[in-house]
Design an enzyme around this catalytic site. Structure first.
Site, PDB file in Angstrom:
ATOM      1  N   GLU A 185       0.861  -1.182  -0.019  1.00 17.19           N
ATOM      2  CA  GLU A 185      -0.029   0.045   0.105  1.00 17.19           C
ATOM      3  C   GLU A 185       1.156   1.293  -0.228  1.00 17.19           C
ATOM      4  O   GLU A 185       0.807   2.051   1.033  1.00 17.19           O
ATOM      5  CB  GLU A 185      -0.941   0.048   1.298  1.00 17.19           C
ATOM      6  CG  GLU A 185      -1.938  -1.108   1.218  1.00 17.19           C
ATOM      7  CD  GLU A 185      -2.829  -1.274   2.206  1.00 17.19           C
ATOM      8  OE1 GLU A 185      -2.846  -0.202   3.194  1.00 17.19           O
ATOM      9  OE2 GLU A 185      -3.963  -1.931   2.244  1.00 17.19           O
ATOM     10  N   GLU A 392      -4.867  -8.570   0.725  1.00 13.99           N
ATOM     11  CA  GLU A 392      -5.594  -8.269   2.158  1.00 13.99           C
ATOM     12  C   GLU A 392      -7.238  -7.803   1.789  1.00 13.99           C
ATOM     13  O   GLU A 392      -7.411  -7.558   0.677  1.00 13.99           O
ATOM     14  CB  GLU A 392      -5.035  -6.815   2.597  1.00 13.99           C
ATOM     15  CG  GLU A 392      -3.753  -6.877   3.374  1.00 13.99           C
ATOM     16  CD  GLU A 392      -3.543  -5.560   4.001  1.00 13.99           C
ATOM     17  OE1 GLU A 392      -4.260  -4.701   4.107  1.00 13.99           O
ATOM     18  OE2 GLU A 392      -2.105  -5.330   3.984  1.00 13.99           O
TER      19      GLU A 392
HETATM   20  O1  IFM Z   1      -4.204  -2.913   9.011  1.00  9.02           O
HETATM   21  C1  IFM Z   1      -4.170  -2.325   7.925  1.00  9.02           C
HETATM   22  C2  IFM Z   1      -2.907  -2.985   7.166  1.00  9.02           C
HETATM   23  O2  IFM Z   1      -1.649  -2.785   7.823  1.00  9.02           O
HETATM   24  C3  IFM Z   1      -2.913  -2.320   5.658  1.00  9.02           C
HETATM   25  N1  IFM Z   1      -4.076  -2.583   5.117  1.00  9.02           N
HETATM   26  C4  IFM Z   1      -5.514  -1.991   5.685  1.00  9.02           C
HETATM   27  C5  IFM Z   1      -5.444  -2.711   7.063  1.00  9.02           C
HETATM   28  C6  IFM Z   1      -6.645  -2.427   7.846  1.00  9.02           C
HETATM   29  O3  IFM Z   1      -6.555  -1.157   8.090  1.00  9.02           O
END
Ligand code: IFM
Length: 486
Positions: A185, A392
């Site tokens: 990210e 994710e």
């Molecule tokens: O916890 C975070 C993660 O580190 C990166 N993506 C989003 C998740 C939830 O906010």
């Protein structure tokens, strides 16, 4: 038809094979869970590790809810063997975690610290001995503070430091880890870290954020180059992007224009240079008053940044609904991007954000699984033939521990059910999706929200650090066992 067990082999994410009967998911699909070093490890002063920008930020009063820090986190650094056993009990076929840069190379330059590498050697050995495919992320936001003191991601040198660190990690761990992602990210690193300031290092300069975005892109490309040289030819290299699935509020041309601008600085600022070898002309025009792109981008940069990758990691939580400033009431900023007076959208800071209709998670994020199908298909159409991983997806809820000690997180089960179904629909429509990683394996340090938001499929008692699989973990185990939804 022979069904290959839903298990990746040889430390790699499998290419698609025939679907497991009754599901859309190919045999060999990676069923995983994800975490990140600063969010779970603790042990921040052990083995020669030095502070990262998140150590410094979390120890700065007022930056994190309740003054929480990752000093202990969930103590995975000491409990990793039990945690891997728990993953094996759940039936995970893959585990995505991040390497802590300041644990491996404390000042961000110079040789690797063997004690840091030993931790990851032991972790990956443990995973492999349980038949779990490791997927390592090189950078999940924990820049060594020493490099931030020298300018952080706003300076070009940090990209080269990142590539050196990637080489050290690959040389030491490349015999055990077949699948690597460079950055997690980078939008958050650049724009929450350097523009809105709600993430470390907490700077609030739109120009710095754009410079950071370019240097993250360059660091990614340089790292792909060194990983290709250091790793076996079979290695798979990826980057994980939190692409925004953008929806204009109305059919007005002004809302379409708002969506275009957010797409430019939210998505194409990364996907275009990485996957097409150029920055979008509209992004450069929208932000020309903020940064001198000609001085920032050197002639050789785009060839580096666009080195081919094998997989694109996609992180998805909620859709992004936008309008022009003329249209409708905005959502409170804190529910969209954290509480800051500073916009994380350079060149588009008058765009208005709205909450999609329907239920929200404990983060205040609307639940809409159609966004995940749409996002995967958008990427599939824009970049045909590019294999994807959902690196994710998940949700925070206010989980309650019942009198019998169990956690009946039915809302998370529903969320996961709908989103795994959304992945199935994208696969049925032709997208090459090779894995799904639930965020997160267990409750952990949720950045500026500290320990207040629980994303885990496994509950962590922050007094005792005891782990208890929630109903969602048991449900996910069944999904894995069946190779898809019932
Ligand atoms: O916890 C975070 C993660 O580190 C990166 N993506 C989003 C998740 C939830 O906010």
């Amino acid at each position: 038809m022979t069904v290959v067990p839903a298990q990746t082999t040889s430390g790699l994410i499998a290419a698609p094979r025939a679907a497991t009967p009754g599901t859309a998911f190919p045999a060999g699909f990676a069923w995983g869970a994800a975490t990140a070093a600063y969010q779970i490890e603790g042990g921040v002063a052990e083995g020669g590790r030095t502070p990262s920008i998140w150590d410094v930020f979390s120890h700065t009063p007022g930056k994190v809810v309740n003054g929480d820090t990752g000093d202990i986190a969930v103590d995975h650094f000491h409990r990793f063997r039990d945690d891997v056993r728990m993953m094996a009990d759940l039936g995970l076929t893959s585990y995505r975690f991040s390497l802590s840069w300041p644990r491996i190379q404390p000042t961000g330059r110079g040789p690797a610290v063997e004690r840091g590498l030993d931790f990851y050697r032991a972790l990956t050995d443990e995973l492999l001995s349980h038949g779990i495919t490791p997927v390592a992320t090189l950078y999940h936001w924990d820049l060594p503070q020493h490099l931030e003191d020298l300018g952080g991601w706003t300076v070009r040198d940090t990209s080269y430091r990142f590539a050196d660190y990637a080489a050290l990690a690959a040389e030491a761990l490349g015999d055990r880890i077949g699948t690597w992602t460079t950055l997690n990210e980078p939008w958050c690193s650049a724009f929450l870290g350097y523009a809105s300031g709600v993430h470390a290092p907490g700077r609030t300069s739109p120009a710095d954020a754009l410079k950071a975005a370019h240097h993250l892109n360059l660091g990614h490309g340089l790292a792909v180059g060194v990983l290709r040289s250091a790793l076996p030819a079979s290695a798979q290299i990826a980057v994980s992007l939190n692409l925004h699935q953008i929806r204009p509020l109305t059919g007005d041309a002004s809302d379409a224009e708002a969506a275009r601008r957010i797409d430019a600085v939210g998505n194409r600022v990364f996907t275009d240079p990485i996957l097409r070898g150029s920055y979008p002309a509209d992004l450069l025009a929208d932000t020309a008053h903020l940064v001198d792109w000609d001085a920032l981008i050197r002639p050789e940069d785009l060839a580096e940044i666009s080195r081919p990758i094998d997989l694109l990691g996609i992180n998805y939580y909620t859709p992004t609904v936008v309008s022009s400033s003329e249209n409708a009431e905005p959502a409170p900023r804190s529910e969209v991007h954290g509480a800051s007076e500073h916009s994380p959208w350079p060149g588009a800071d008058d765009v208005v954000f709205h909450l999609a209709p329907g239920e929200v998670t404990a983060m205040g994020w609307p639940i809409d699984a159609t966004g995940l199908t749409d996002l995967l298909l958008d990427v599939h159409r824009a970049h045909p033939g590019l294999p994807m991983l959902v690196t994710e997806n998940g949700a925070a809820f206010d989980d309650a521990v019942g009198p019998d000690g169990t956690v009946d997180d039915a809302d998370r089960v529903a969320y996961l059910h709908d989103h795994i179904g959304a992945v199935a629909r994208a696969i049925e429509a032709g997208a090459d999706v090779r894995g799904y990683y639930l965020w997160s394996l267990m409750d952990n340090f949720e950045w500026a929200y500290g320990y207040e938001k629980r994303f885990g499929a496994v509950h962590v008692d922050y007094e005792t650090l005891a782990r208890t699989p929630k109903a969602s973990a048991r449900w996910y185990s069944e999904v894995i066992r069946r190779g898809g939804l019932a």
